[in-house]
Enzyme design. Sequence first.
Site, PDB file in Angstrom:
ATOM      1  CG  HIS A 150     -18.503  24.012  70.779  1.00  0.00           C
ATOM      2  ND1 HIS A 150     -17.742  23.306  69.863  1.00  0.00           N
ATOM      3  CD2 HIS A 150     -18.882  25.129  70.148  1.00  0.00           C
ATOM      4  CE1 HIS A 150     -17.694  23.972  68.726  1.00  0.00           C
ATOM      5  NE2 HIS A 150     -18.379  25.080  68.863  1.00  0.00           N
ATOM      6  CE1 TYR A 183     -17.035  29.221  67.457  1.00  0.00           C
ATOM      7  CE2 TYR A 183     -18.336  28.022  69.082  1.00  0.00           C
ATOM      8  CZ  TYR A 183     -17.909  28.199  67.773  1.00  0.00           C
ATOM      9  OH  TYR A 183     -18.335  27.355  66.786  1.00  0.00           O
ATOM     10  CG  HIS A 226     -12.153  20.516  63.184  1.00  0.00           C
ATOM     11  ND1 HIS A 226     -12.565  21.603  62.435  1.00  0.00           N
ATOM     12  CD2 HIS A 226     -12.701  20.682  64.421  1.00  0.00           C
ATOM     13  CE1 HIS A 226     -13.342  22.374  63.188  1.00  0.00           C
ATOM     14  NE2 HIS A 226     -13.422  21.846  64.396  1.00  0.00           N
ATOM     15  CG  PHE A 227      -8.200  19.991  67.552  1.00  0.00           C
ATOM     16  CD1 PHE A 227      -6.874  20.176  67.857  1.00  0.00           C
ATOM     17  CD2 PHE A 227      -8.808  18.816  67.962  1.00  0.00           C
ATOM     18  CE1 PHE A 227      -6.154  19.222  68.527  1.00  0.00           C
ATOM     19  CE2 PHE A 227      -8.093  17.835  68.635  1.00  0.00           C
ATOM     20  CZ  PHE A 227      -6.757  18.040  68.917  1.00  0.00           C
ATOM     21  CG  HIS A 228      -3.431  20.545  65.011  1.00  0.00           C
ATOM     22  ND1 HIS A 228      -3.902  19.386  65.564  1.00  0.00           N
ATOM     23  CD2 HIS A 228      -2.379  20.928  65.794  1.00  0.00           C
ATOM     24  CE1 HIS A 228      -3.176  19.068  66.635  1.00  0.00           C
ATOM     25  NE2 HIS A 228      -2.239  19.996  66.796  1.00  0.00           N
ATOM     26  NE  ARG A 260      -9.201  13.174  69.326  1.00  0.00           N
ATOM     27  CZ  ARG A 260      -9.895  14.146  69.924  1.00  0.00           C
ATOM     28  NH1 ARG A 260     -11.216  14.180  69.835  1.00  0.00           N
ATOM     29  NH2 ARG A 260      -9.288  15.093  70.586  1.00  0.00           N
ATOM     30  NE  ARG A 261      -7.673  12.989  73.294  1.00  0.00           N
ATOM     31  CZ  ARG A 261      -8.637  13.540  73.993  1.00  0.00           C
ATOM     32  NH1 ARG A 261      -9.754  12.908  74.180  1.00  0.00           N
ATOM     33  NH2 ARG A 261      -8.486  14.734  74.517  1.00  0.00           N
TER      34      ARG A 261
HETATM   35 FE1  HAS Z   1     -14.677  22.520  66.081  1.00  0.00          FE
HETATM   36  C1  HAS Z   1     -14.334  19.351  67.378  1.00  0.00           C
HETATM   37  C2  HAS Z   1     -17.762  21.738  64.884  1.00  0.00           C
HETATM   38  C3  HAS Z   1     -15.045  25.751  64.873  1.00  0.00           C
HETATM   39  C4  HAS Z   1     -11.920  23.508  67.876  1.00  0.00           C
HETATM   40  N1  HAS Z   1     -13.373  21.609  67.371  1.00  0.00           N
HETATM   41  C5  HAS Z   1     -13.400  20.285  67.760  1.00  0.00           C
HETATM   42  C6  HAS Z   1     -12.315  20.038  68.653  1.00  0.00           C
HETATM   43  C7  HAS Z   1     -11.657  21.230  68.828  1.00  0.00           C
HETATM   44  C8  HAS Z   1     -12.324  22.197  68.002  1.00  0.00           C
HETATM   45  C9  HAS Z   1     -10.467  21.486  69.734  1.00  0.00           C
HETATM   46  O1  HAS Z   1     -19.845  19.531  65.279  1.00  0.00           O
HETATM   47  C10 HAS Z   1     -11.933  18.693  69.257  1.00  0.00           C
HETATM   48  C11 HAS Z   1     -12.422  18.517  70.656  1.00  0.00           C
HETATM   49  C12 HAS Z   1     -11.951  17.185  71.190  1.00  0.00           C
HETATM   50  O2  HAS Z   1     -10.812  17.140  71.686  1.00  0.00           O
HETATM   51  O3  HAS Z   1     -12.690  16.213  71.064  1.00  0.00           O
HETATM   52  N2  HAS Z   1     -16.111  23.533  65.028  1.00  0.00           N
HETATM   53  C13 HAS Z   1     -17.290  23.010  64.622  1.00  0.00           C
HETATM   54  C14 HAS Z   1     -18.028  24.027  63.877  1.00  0.00           C
HETATM   55  C15 HAS Z   1     -17.258  25.153  63.870  1.00  0.00           C
HETATM   56  C16 HAS Z   1     -16.063  24.834  64.609  1.00  0.00           C
HETATM   57  C17 HAS Z   1     -19.369  23.879  63.227  1.00  0.00           C
HETATM   58  N3  HAS Z   1     -13.666  24.279  66.314  1.00  0.00           N
HETATM   59  C18 HAS Z   1     -14.002  25.490  65.739  1.00  0.00           C
HETATM   60  C19 HAS Z   1     -13.081  26.490  66.182  1.00  0.00           C
HETATM   61  C20 HAS Z   1     -12.201  25.859  67.038  1.00  0.00           C
HETATM   62  C21 HAS Z   1     -12.586  24.470  67.099  1.00  0.00           C
HETATM   63  C22 HAS Z   1     -13.128  27.943  65.772  1.00  0.00           C
HETATM   64  C23 HAS Z   1     -11.041  26.392  67.809  1.00  0.00           C
HETATM   65  C24 HAS Z   1     -10.702  27.634  67.870  1.00  0.00           C
HETATM   66  N4  HAS Z   1     -15.811  20.854  66.112  1.00  0.00           N
HETATM   67  C25 HAS Z   1     -17.069  20.753  65.598  1.00  0.00           C
HETATM   68  C26 HAS Z   1     -17.623  19.413  65.913  1.00  0.00           C
HETATM   69  C27 HAS Z   1     -16.646  18.743  66.638  1.00  0.00           C
HETATM   70  C28 HAS Z   1     -15.523  19.669  66.738  1.00  0.00           C
HETATM   71  C29 HAS Z   1     -18.936  18.882  65.574  1.00  0.00           C
HETATM   72  C30 HAS Z   1     -16.738  17.324  67.228  1.00  0.00           C
HETATM   73  C31 HAS Z   1     -16.009  16.348  66.389  1.00  0.00           C
HETATM   74  C32 HAS Z   1     -15.993  14.973  67.034  1.00  0.00           C
HETATM   75  O4  HAS Z   1     -16.749  14.120  66.581  1.00  0.00           O
HETATM   76  O5  HAS Z   1     -15.235  14.740  67.987  1.00  0.00           O
HETATM   77  C33 HAS Z   1     -17.654  26.491  63.244  1.00  0.00           C
HETATM   78  O6  HAS Z   1     -17.610  27.516  64.213  1.00  0.00           O
HETATM   79  C34 HAS Z   1     -16.814  26.829  62.050  1.00  0.00           C
HETATM   80  C35 HAS Z   1     -17.353  28.037  61.297  1.00  0.00           C
HETATM   81  C36 HAS Z   1     -16.287  28.614  60.426  1.00  0.00           C
HETATM   82  C37 HAS Z   1     -16.466  29.019  59.174  1.00  0.00           C
HETATM   83  C38 HAS Z   1     -15.288  29.543  58.402  1.00  0.00           C
HETATM   84  C39 HAS Z   1     -15.384  31.035  58.106  1.00  0.00           C
HETATM   85  C40 HAS Z   1     -14.149  31.487  57.401  1.00  0.00           C
HETATM   86  C41 HAS Z   1     -13.468  32.634  57.681  1.00  0.00           C
HETATM   87  C42 HAS Z   1     -12.224  32.934  56.894  1.00  0.00           C
HETATM   88  C43 HAS Z   1     -12.476  33.937  55.774  1.00  0.00           C
HETATM   89  C44 HAS Z   1     -11.221  34.188  55.020  1.00  0.00           C
HETATM   90  C45 HAS Z   1     -10.862  35.367  54.456  1.00  0.00           C
HETATM   91  C46 HAS Z   1      -9.514  35.433  53.835  1.00  0.00           C
HETATM   92  C47 HAS Z   1     -11.699  36.576  54.496  1.00  0.00           C
HETATM   93  C48 HAS Z   1     -17.787  28.966  58.515  1.00  0.00           C
HETATM   94  C49 HAS Z   1     -13.914  33.617  58.697  1.00  0.00           C
HETATM   95  C50 HAS Z   1      -9.519  35.959  52.403  1.00  0.00           C
HETATM   96  C51 HAS Z   1      -8.150  35.740  51.858  1.00  0.00           C
HETATM   97  C52 HAS Z   1      -7.447  36.642  51.091  1.00  0.00           C
HETATM   98  C53 HAS Z   1      -6.073  36.287  50.662  1.00  0.00           C
HETATM   99  C54 HAS Z   1      -7.968  37.910  50.693  1.00  0.00           C
END
Ligand code: HAS
Length: 563
Positions: A223, A227, A377-379, A440-441
């Site tokens: 995990h 980050y 999700h991860f893409h 998946r997979r």
């Molecule tokens: Fe995840 C599974 C939970 C973030 C990558 N994640 C994965 C896997 C990968 C991955 C690779 O709780 C699969 C692993 C595998 O092969 O089995 N993930 C989370 C949570 C977050 C999260 C709570 N993941 C990421 C990030 C990754 C990533 C970042 C890669 C870089 N994830 C999970 C969980 C699993 C999981 C479970 C397990 C699933 C399972 O059952 O297998 C959080 O950190 C996300 C927080 C993000 C936000 C979004 C904030 C939005 C922003 C954009 C603002 C936009 C603006 C644009 C300002 C709250 C910052 C404005 C636009 C204008 C035009 C002005």
Amino acid sequence: MNTDLFRFTKSAKNLNAVLIIIPMVLLFIGVYGGLMQTLFRAGIIQSDPFVGGDYYKGLTFHGVLNAIVFTTFFAVAFGNALVPYALKKNLNSKIAWISGILMLVGSVLAAVVILMGEATVLYTFYPPLKAHPLFYIGLVLLVVGSWIAFYNWVPMYLEWRKENEGKKTPLSVVGIFTTFIIWFIATLAVAVEILFMLLPWSLGLVDEINVMLARTLFWFFGHPLVYFWLLPAYVMYYVFMPKMAGGKLYSDMAGRLVFMMFILFSIPVGTHHQYMDPAIGAQWKLLHGIFTFAVALPSLITAFTLAASLEHAGRNQGGKGLFGWMWKLPYFKKENWFFPYLILGLVIFIFGGIGGIINASYQMNTVVHNTAWVPGHFHLTVAGPVMLAFLGGSLYLVGQFMNKEIRLKSWAMISPYVYTIGLFIMSYGLKIGGLKGMPRRTNTGASYANPDSILYQADWMPYIDMTVIGGVLMFIGIVIYITSFFTTVFSKSRSDDEHAMVTFPISESLHDEPATWLRNFKPYVIIAIILIILSYTPVIYDVIQATYGGSVPYSPDSPVPLR
Ligand code: HAS
């Protein structure tokens, strides 16, 4: 003297160029592997000419090269560039080269072993899938190389602090150090997994392996790994993007707080990948679940801080009304080709983040775990904001370190748009297909997508088709990018003195709060270690209590043990 310019030694410049160019070649091969995945799953091709008919070999190659090799190289090259630049100190090139060479040897070793079909273990290398020892050794070299790069920056930082008492460390350095502090702590667990479990098992020194313990150690690392991918992108969002947008960073303190919160909460959360695993008590899964919601907070703070920074930039340029500022941002300015890589990544991350929060909720996780929803999700995270920021960053770095003018700027600018459209289509297909039960997979090409197979699932076909359309568009986006990248690499260098210097678009802050409580990493690292001990001791205890004996090796293509 213009303080925006800094002169790197020739050796440091050459090294950083190598650290960007070689993984770019590997990335391209990995991306091609990604395209083959979508075509395979849709049953359009039965065999990838590069890896033969082995779906899992192709998937391993794609995952390891894109998610582990390319990202680690970029993070190191980015640190090698930004830390000396921000501190105005020279990199120790000898140590930096040693680190780079170790990383290169390790990556090439791992890639060759995968291609030989001796490491078909996917990017998570879970046992009981077993790889050739050289695969694990390759990974160790890659990680050790990245540690050495990090240690190389520490003396520069300490020296700077001594010379600049009372001054705030540049935000870019805070971001890079946060990335590598998390990486260092996280990789300790995978080092234990590899050195004491996988390697002896793979060398035949022991017959069986404790699968649950290995998975738990992997996710201790796995995990925070996400980050480690995300934070260099955050550095670009906080440090570069406001300036590129024509404004300032809304709050310097928010940026520092975000990085410190990642140190605290990135690691004690790994069990959310194991909600469905036996052997771990429900109360510890709940604890990791709570910390998972805590680690989403810095991203939410980021969303508001960056939106405020962009609004400030848009209004600076005459944007009026509630949303009028949005149309003033430089989405399609060829000279500002880097901006789309960052803004599109942010837009994608809104959806990637929401998906993460869904995954983190235990009951929802029971619906989506091990379905195509998870790659969806991860893409939207690693292949979205991270990949786009790293692609934009790589082109920028190669221009700076090779003294090149970026070529085919319109191509460079349009590539992230094509890629993003493809990414949204593909991820939508994966996510909705996942909700309909698509696993998946799984080599769907040979079964679920084949009308002659008893496993054929007509219900999934539209979503599988969407992954193909999206995957092809993403590939086209990357081809457009690669064309601009290599045209730049092979173009004539600029030889004047100014272009021999390196510069980065460093944003000023609108609110430059003193934030004295955010100036030192030490208290945050200590609290992080306490949280890790509290959250992982009972998990490891449960796993050891609940498992006995172990597993002999298996291959994903065969239901019978390898021996
Ligand atoms: Fe995840 C599974 C939970 C973030 C990558 N994640 C994965 C896997 C990968 C991955 C690779 O709780 C699969 C692993 C595998 O092969 O089995 N993930 C989370 C949570 C977050 C999260 C709570 N993941 C990421 C990030 C990754 C990533 C970042 C890669 C870089 N994830 C999970 C969980 C699993 C999981 C479970 C397990 C699933 C399972 O059952 O297998 C959080 O950190 C996300 C927080 C993000 C936000 C979004 C904030 C939005 C922003 C954009 C603002 C936009 C603006 C644009 C300002 C709250 C910052 C404005 C636009 C204008 C035009 C002005």
